[in-house]
Design an enzyme around this catalytic site. Structure first.
Site, short mmCIF file in Angstrom:
data_model
loop_
_atom_site.label_atom_id
_atom_site.label_comp_id
_atom_site.label_asym_id
_atom_site.label_seq_id
_atom_site.Cartn_x
_atom_site.Cartn_y
_atom_site.Cartn_z
N SER A 178 7.75 0.89 -1.20
CA SER A 178 7.27 0.25 -2.43
C SER A 178 6.99 1.30 -3.50
O SER A 178 6.28 2.28 -3.26
CB SER A 178 6.00 -0.54 -2.15
OG SER A 178 6.27 -1.67 -1.38
N ASP A 194 4.23 -5.79 -11.44
CA ASP A 194 3.85 -4.93 -10.30
C ASP A 194 4.22 -3.48 -10.57
O ASP A 194 4.70 -2.77 -9.68
CB ASP A 194 4.50 -5.42 -9.01
CG ASP A 194 3.79 -4.87 -7.76
OD1 ASP A 194 2.69 -4.31 -7.92
OD2 ASP A 194 4.35 -4.98 -6.66
N HIS A 198 0.78 -2.61 -6.64
CA HIS A 198 0.14 -2.92 -5.36
C HIS A 198 -0.01 -1.68 -4.47
O HIS A 198 -0.78 -1.71 -3.51
CB HIS A 198 0.91 -4.04 -4.63
CG HIS A 198 2.19 -3.62 -3.97
ND1 HIS A 198 3.42 -3.87 -4.53
CD2 HIS A 198 2.43 -3.00 -2.80
CE1 HIS A 198 4.36 -3.41 -3.73
NE2 HIS A 198 3.80 -2.88 -2.66
#
Length: 474
Positions: free
Chosen positions: A208, A135, A105
């Site tokens: 992230s 992910d 992402h």
């Protein structure tokens, strides 16, 4: 002498325990200094297309006519001009030749990806491959010199309470370190392959894709998500376990895509009442609800089987089976032990590839039996009617499918509590196909005579099957 020997043995034992136990570190500075050169900030650039909205309607002669005309002229005949949007994230280098791991992402939809290294230089990156299911994304940069990198550790040996350190680019502030402990293991959020480490180390937006380190400087997780009511860290962060990530990374580097094993079954969790209805001694395994054309059907696995073991590994539940199968080599022949009709059976299944099979429809099987004339009966809190051509068409059930349509559900019944609703179709009871109301009555009687408290029903809704155990008390 015996007392002295015993005291000596105890002293050695206590010394061993003390050596194995790790207290709180005095500082994380040495660890941070060691691994920082391998942690990177990631900036992505995406070109947002020009707006296609029509020019606002302004009355002729209006004082705003000239203003809007000038505005539209500055931004082109199509409205607003294309613009560049940037986003920030984190990542880490896993090899000296420039492979980098981050979250999917972080880079999804990016037109340009730029990597900023701890020393201050930047390099453009190319996308090697992504896996939205976990992910994870792998990038590649070209460098004139070998790059500092960090190795993956074994996430399975991480224990609740172990110290961990997170690094990344939180809120776009640049390289930053936070520390905490492993709060829990084996967390699942929404994906079939989820195996998250929960930590209270501060993780925020921008973290992230960054690494979660153990105290040996090994990556045991990729920081992916947080649980927060306000968008900031409240001490509940999730890192995808390295033993999942490393396998995905290897496949993305080799093939540019994932190649997961595919068993070819629909499954659900074995609950207490399902285990009781089937005569299972333990609540474990994965209950097969449907078997389309594919590896399992070819091998003889049937709807209603409980998969207890896969490739020599015990199956704890449905999620464990999905992860284990996905990590197994495509084309490998594996032993699958199933529980069927009160005993175990071993079958050999040659795995297919999940990515090739994901768009294959799971058909609703039927035996082509002719149902009896329509009638209704109330049982188990349900008003039931045998399927006929009109009901099949109304409920979207394949021609030839036999079973009982649920016409109404008593809202005070166990059936309603367990999710049965009008429009559901019951195709099996006690792992035997139903063609009439009397078939269901016979299965209930058999369960009662066998001393069982429940009967197992196979229920389909819009073609999707699941097993439900309902009580059959006298």
């Amino acid at each position: 002498m015996m007392v002295l020997a015993l005291m000596g043995a105890l002293a050695i034992m206590f010394q061993t325990i003390a050596a194995e136990a790790r207290g709180a570190p005095e500082t994380f500075a040495d660890l941070a200094e060691k691994v920082s050169p391998a942690v990177v900030n990631i900036t992505t650039t995406t070109v947002v297309e020009a707006s296609t909205n029509q020019q606002p309607i302004v009355p002729e002669g209006s004082p705003f006519e000239d203003f809007f005309r000038d505005f539209m002229d500055r931004n082109g005949p199509g409205g607003q001009a294309p613009r560049r949007s940037q986003a920030l994230g984190s990542g880490f280098v896993i090899s000296e030749d420039g492979y980098i791991v981050t979250n999917n992402h972080v880079i999804e939809g990016a037109d340009e990806i730029e990597i900023e290294f701890f020393e201050g230089f930047t390099l453009p990156a190319k996308l090697v491959g992504t896996d939205p299911k976990t992910d994870i994304a792998v990038l590649k940069v070209e460098s004139d010199k070998p790059l500092a990198y960090v190795p993956f550790g074994d996430s399975d040996v991480a224990r609740v309470g172990d110290w961990v350190m997170a690094m990344g680019n939180p809120l776009g502030q640049g390289f930053s370190v936070s520390a905490g402990i492993v709060s829990q293991r084996g967390r699942a959020l929404s994906g079939a392959y989820d195996d998250y480490i929960q930590t209270d180390a501060a993780i925020n937006r921008g973290n992230s894709g960054g690494p979660l380190f153990n105290m040996d400087g090994q990556v045991i997780g990729v920081n992916t998500a947080i649980l927060s009511p306000n968008g900031g860290s409240i001490g509940i962060g999730f890192s995808m376990a390295s033993n999942v990530v490393s396998k995905v990374v290897d496949q993305l580097k080799e093939y540019g895509e994932t190649r997961r094993g595919w068993l070819g079954v629909r499954i659900q969790r074995v609950t207490d009442d399902v285990a009781e209805a089937m005569g299972l001694e333990e609540v474990k395994g994965a209950l097969v609800t449907d078997v389309p054309d594919g590896p399992s059907k070819d091998a003889g696995i049937e709807s209603g089987d409980v998969i207890l073991s896969f490739d020599g590994k015990d199956v704890a539940d449905d999620r464990a089976l999905v992860r284990t199968v996905g990590e197994t080599e495509v084309g490998k022949a594996v032993r699958v032990v199933v529980f069927r009709d009160g005993k175990t059976k071993t079958l050999m299944v040659t795995l297919g590839r999940r990515e090739e099979a994901e768009n294959v429809a799971f058909p609703v099987d039927g035996e082509g039996m002719t149902p009896q004339a329509p009638e209704t009966v109330q049982m188990l809190g349900l008003t039931l009617q045998p399927l006929d051509d009109m009901l099949r068409e109304e409920l979207g059930v394949s021609a030839g499918t036999t079973g009982l349509a649920v016409v109404e559900v008593d809202e005070a019944s166990e059936a309603f509590t367990k999710g049965l609703r009008a429009g559901d179709v019951i195709t099996e009871a006690g792992q035997q196909k139903l063609a009439s109301l009397s078939d269901l009555e016979a299965r209930v009687t058999e369960a009662q005579e066998a001393g069982r408290k429940t009967v197992l029903l196979l229920v389909r809704r819009a073609g999707e099957p699941r097993f439900v155990a309902l009580g059959v008390g006298e």
